[in-house]
Design a protein around this motif. Structure first.
Motif, PDB file in Angstrom:
ATOM      1  N   PRO A 193       0.826  -1.210   0.000  1.00  0.00           N
ATOM      2  CA  PRO A 193       0.000   0.000   0.000  1.00  0.00           C
ATOM      3  C   PRO A 193       0.859   1.258   0.000  1.00  0.00           C
ATOM      4  N   ASP A 194       0.423   2.258  -0.718  1.00  0.00           N
ATOM      5  CA  ASP A 194       1.081   3.565  -0.751  1.00  0.00           C
ATOM      6  C   ASP A 194       0.047   4.565  -0.274  1.00  0.00           C
ATOM      7  N   LEU A 195       0.245   5.090   0.932  1.00  0.00           N
ATOM      8  CA  LEU A 195      -0.752   5.928   1.573  1.00  0.00           C
ATOM      9  C   LEU A 195      -0.148   7.261   1.970  1.00  0.00           C
ATOM     10  N   VAL A 196      -0.825   8.334   1.611  1.00  0.00           N
ATOM     11  CA  VAL A 196      -0.440   9.686   2.014  1.00  0.00           C
ATOM     12  C   VAL A 196      -1.573  10.233   2.868  1.00  0.00           C
ATOM     13  N   LEU A 197      -1.273  10.537   4.123  1.00  0.00           N
ATOM     14  CA  LEU A 197      -2.261  11.123   5.023  1.00  0.00           C
ATOM     15  C   LEU A 197      -1.980  12.613   5.157  1.00  0.00           C
TER      16      LEU A 197
END
Length: 127
Positions: free
Chosen positions: A47-51
Motif C-alpha cells: 500500500p502507498d498511503l499519504v495522510l
C-alpha cells in the motif's frame, strides 16, 4: 463543506498512492472509524498511503495509536506511508513521544501526488 471533527475525505487514488485528508480532531471518538477506514486502504500488498494532516486541529493518544497501527500495517505489507503536516504542535507531540523518526513527515504534498482539488465537494465522512 464543513470540517467535521475526526472525519476524512474519501481517498483520492493518484497513480498507486491513496491520499486521505484528515480533518478536525483525531481523538478517542474518531479513532474507531478512522482505524477501520485506514485498515481497508492498507489491506492489500504494497500500500502507498499519504495522510494529509494539515487540517487536523488536535490529536490524542488514540489518534497516535491509529497512526502507529497504519504504519505497522503498511510496513508489514512492504508499502509506504507519508504524513503531510506543517504543524509544529504535531511534530512536537511526535518528538516528545519518541516517534519523531518513525514517520516520513512532509511539509506539503509530495511531487506527483496531488490532494483533492480545492473545489472537491465529495462525501467527507470516514465511512
Amino acid at each position: 463543506m464543513s470540517d467535521i471533527p475526526g472525519r476524512s475525505a474519501q481517498p483520492l487514488e493518484v497513480g498507486t498512492a491513496h491520499v486521505v485528508t484528515l480533518r478536525g480532531e483525531l481523538d478517542l471518538l474518531a479513532a474507531p472509524a478512522l482505524r477501520a477506514r485506514l485498515d481497508m486502504l492498507t489491506a492489500g500488498p504494497c500500500p502507498d498511503l499519504v495522510l494529509d494532516l494539515r487540517p487536523v486541529s488536535f490529536i490524542d493518544c488514540s489518534g497516535l495509536g491509529v497512526l502507529c497501527r497504519v504504519r505497522n500495517r503498511v510496513r508489514a505489507r512492504h508499502g509506504r506511508l507519508r504524513l503531510v503536516t506543517g504543524s509544529t504542535s504535531l511534530r512536537r507531540v511526535l518528538r516528545h513521544t519518541g516517534m519523531a523518526g518513525v514517520f516520513e513527515l512532509l511539509p506539503g504534498m509530495p511531487v506527483g501526488v496531488a490532494g483533492p482539488p480545492a473545489t472537491d465537494t465529495g462525501d467527507r465522512s470516514v465511512l
